[in-house]
Design an enzyme around this catalytic site. Structure first.
Site, PDB file in Angstrom:
ATOM      1  N   ASP A  85       0.837  -1.204   0.000  1.00 42.04           N
ATOM      2  CA  ASP A  85       0.000   0.000   0.000  1.00 42.04           C
ATOM      3  C   ASP A  85       0.877   1.261   0.000  1.00 42.04           C
ATOM      4  O   ASP A  85       1.868   1.324   0.748  1.00 42.04           O
ATOM      5  CB  ASP A  85      -0.879  -0.068   1.267  1.00 42.04           C
ATOM      6  CG  ASP A  85      -1.952   0.998   1.320  1.00 42.04           C
ATOM      7  OD1 ASP A  85      -2.406   1.439   0.254  1.00 42.04           O
ATOM      8  OD2 ASP A  85      -2.343   1.375   2.456  1.00 42.04           O
TER       9      ASP A  85
ATOM     10  N   GLY B 140     -11.265   4.648   3.302  1.00 41.60           N
ATOM     11  CA  GLY B 140     -12.579   4.036   3.530  1.00 41.60           C
ATOM     12  C   GLY B 140     -13.098   4.158   4.961  1.00 41.60           C
ATOM     13  O   GLY B 140     -14.293   3.980   5.201  1.00 41.60           O
TER      14      GLY B 140
ATOM     15  N   HIS C 192      -7.677  10.088   3.906  1.00 39.89           N
ATOM     16  CA  HIS C 192      -7.161   9.125   4.877  1.00 39.89           C
ATOM     17  C   HIS C 192      -7.379   9.646   6.295  1.00 39.89           C
ATOM     18  O   HIS C 192      -7.344  10.851   6.528  1.00 39.89           O
ATOM     19  CB  HIS C 192      -5.668   8.884   4.656  1.00 39.89           C
ATOM     20  CG  HIS C 192      -5.361   8.248   3.333  1.00 39.89           C
ATOM     21  ND1 HIS C 192      -5.024   8.980   2.221  1.00 39.89           N
ATOM     22  CD2 HIS C 192      -5.369   6.953   2.950  1.00 39.89           C
ATOM     23  CE1 HIS C 192      -4.810   8.156   1.205  1.00 39.89           C
ATOM     24  NE2 HIS C 192      -5.024   6.916   1.611  1.00 39.89           N
TER      25      HIS C 192
ATOM     26  N   GLU D 184      -2.111   6.108  -8.092  1.00 42.33           N
ATOM     27  CA  GLU D 184      -3.109   7.110  -7.677  1.00 42.33           C
ATOM     28  C   GLU D 184      -2.979   8.346  -8.547  1.00 42.33           C
ATOM     29  O   GLU D 184      -1.879   8.830  -8.783  1.00 42.33           O
ATOM     30  CB  GLU D 184      -2.878   7.478  -6.200  1.00 42.33           C
ATOM     31  CG  GLU D 184      -3.850   8.532  -5.670  1.00 42.33           C
ATOM     32  CD  GLU D 184      -3.705   8.720  -4.157  1.00 42.33           C
ATOM     33  OE1 GLU D 184      -3.569   7.712  -3.435  1.00 42.33           O
ATOM     34  OE2 GLU D 184      -3.701   9.892  -3.722  1.00 42.33           O
TER      35      GLU D 184
HETATM   36  P1  13P Z   1      -8.153   4.986   6.097  1.00 43.25           P
HETATM   37  O1  13P Z   1      -6.978   4.913   7.011  1.00 43.25           O
HETATM   38  O2  13P Z   1      -8.772   6.320   6.070  1.00 43.25           O
HETATM   39  O3  13P Z   1      -9.118   3.902   6.334  1.00 43.25           O
HETATM   40  O4  13P Z   1      -7.572   4.778   4.618  1.00 43.25           O
HETATM   41  C1  13P Z   1      -6.973   3.564   4.306  1.00 43.25           C
HETATM   42  C2  13P Z   1      -6.296   3.616   3.006  1.00 43.25           C
HETATM   43  O5  13P Z   1      -6.733   4.239   2.077  1.00 43.25           O
HETATM   44  C3  13P Z   1      -5.055   2.840   2.893  1.00 43.25           C
HETATM   45  O6  13P Z   1      -4.457   3.005   1.666  1.00 43.25           O
END
Ligand code: 13P
Length: 274
Positions: free
Chosen positions: A79, A203, A173, A131
């Site tokens: 990620d 999310g 985020h 992204e």
């Molecule tokens: P959150 O930490 O806001 O849930 O976002 C997670 C995310 O997008 C990880 O790439």
């Protein structure tokens, strides 16, 4: 099934696959227990800091072994990686999917860096996510002009060859200050002109109906991280505020149970076709 194929299938069915970040054995177990309970696949995500914390081999082993123990189909995804060198390390360690995040760079530079990673990843046959636009990290404000521009998205996908695109449509985020709102019209336009899997970052804290609307309109990977960290640590704090227990094997399972319950809720939201 490869992740890019599973994501495409989910997109066609107007469903999404949950991508949950894990930080240690306990959070991984909570996520996998939820997926096992609901008999659903899940993407296990690792950021650079989680990889540094656990060690890349340990992190991959935890993800793979816990998934196998509970008979869960999972994919391991890198990620928000900003360094192509780390992407290569993860590819060599058998990751199923990688994200190269050059979203803070200029459009042309983002294309150049992303294309390089797509080329490196080609022989590994894995999903590559990038992204375009900018999904704010904690403490920054969402700016409308950083939202993904549909025509640019089409050009970006064609020029880089990415299999998944994270779009900036209003999510951010971390926790939201007010109610999270998504620009569904912009998402519809992006979905209509790009033939790619679309990813929603940030999310945590988005209402179920809004997530479902996004999934109906092309989002097929939903990332959740902050809520998992939050529930895990809040549970530990609460338990420890009322107890002097030093046997962590009695305390951690309570937090694992809470992670499981959170992830079950998210899995139910993203996997139901409307
Ligand atoms: P959150 O930490 O806001 O849930 O976002 C997670 C995310 O997008 C990880 O790439």
């Amino acid at each position: 099934m490869k992740l890019n194929e599973a994501l495409k299938q989910a997109q066609n069915n107007k469903q999404a696959i949950l991508a949950a970040n894990f930080y240690n054995y306990e959070t991984c177990k909570g996520i996998i227990l939820a997926a096992s309970e609901l008999k659903l696949p899940v993407i296990l995500q690792l950021t650079r800091s989680s990889i540094e914390y656990m060690g890349v081999k340990n992190a991959v082993s935890i993800g793979r072994i816990v998934s196998a123990d509970y008979n869960v189909k999972s994919w391991i995804h890198l990620d928000h990686c900003q360094e192509p060198e780390l992407v290569k390390v993860c590819l060599d360690e058998g990751f199923d999917s990688v994200m190269i995040d050059a979203s803070d760079k200029s459009y042309d530079e983002n294309i150049k860096i992303t294309s390089g990673v797509v080329k490196t990843a080609e022989s590994y046959g894995v999903n590559v996510e990038a992204e375009l636009g900018y999904v704010p990290k904690p403490d920054s404000d969402v700016e409308d002009d950083k939202f993904t521009v549909p025509a640019e998205a089409k050009n970006f996908v064609e020029n880089t060859g990415v299999s998944s695109l994270a779009v900036a449509i209003g999510s951010k985020h971390g926790f939201y200050k007010g109610e999270a709102k998504l620009d569904i019209k912009r998402l519809q336009e992006i979905h209509a002109i790009t033939n790619t899997n679309l990813v929603l970052h940030g999310g945590s804290g988005i209402a179920a109906e809004i997530l479902k609307e996004a999934i109906k309109n092309g989002i097929c990977k939903v990332n959740v991280a902050t809520e998992t960290k939050d529930i895990f640590m809040r549970t530990l704090k609460e338990v420890m505020s009322k107890s002097d227990e030093i046997d962590l094997r009695k305390v951690f399972p309570i937090a694992i149970k809470e992670v499981k319950s959170l992830i079950e809720t998210k899995l139910k939201i993203v996997s139901v076709a409307e």
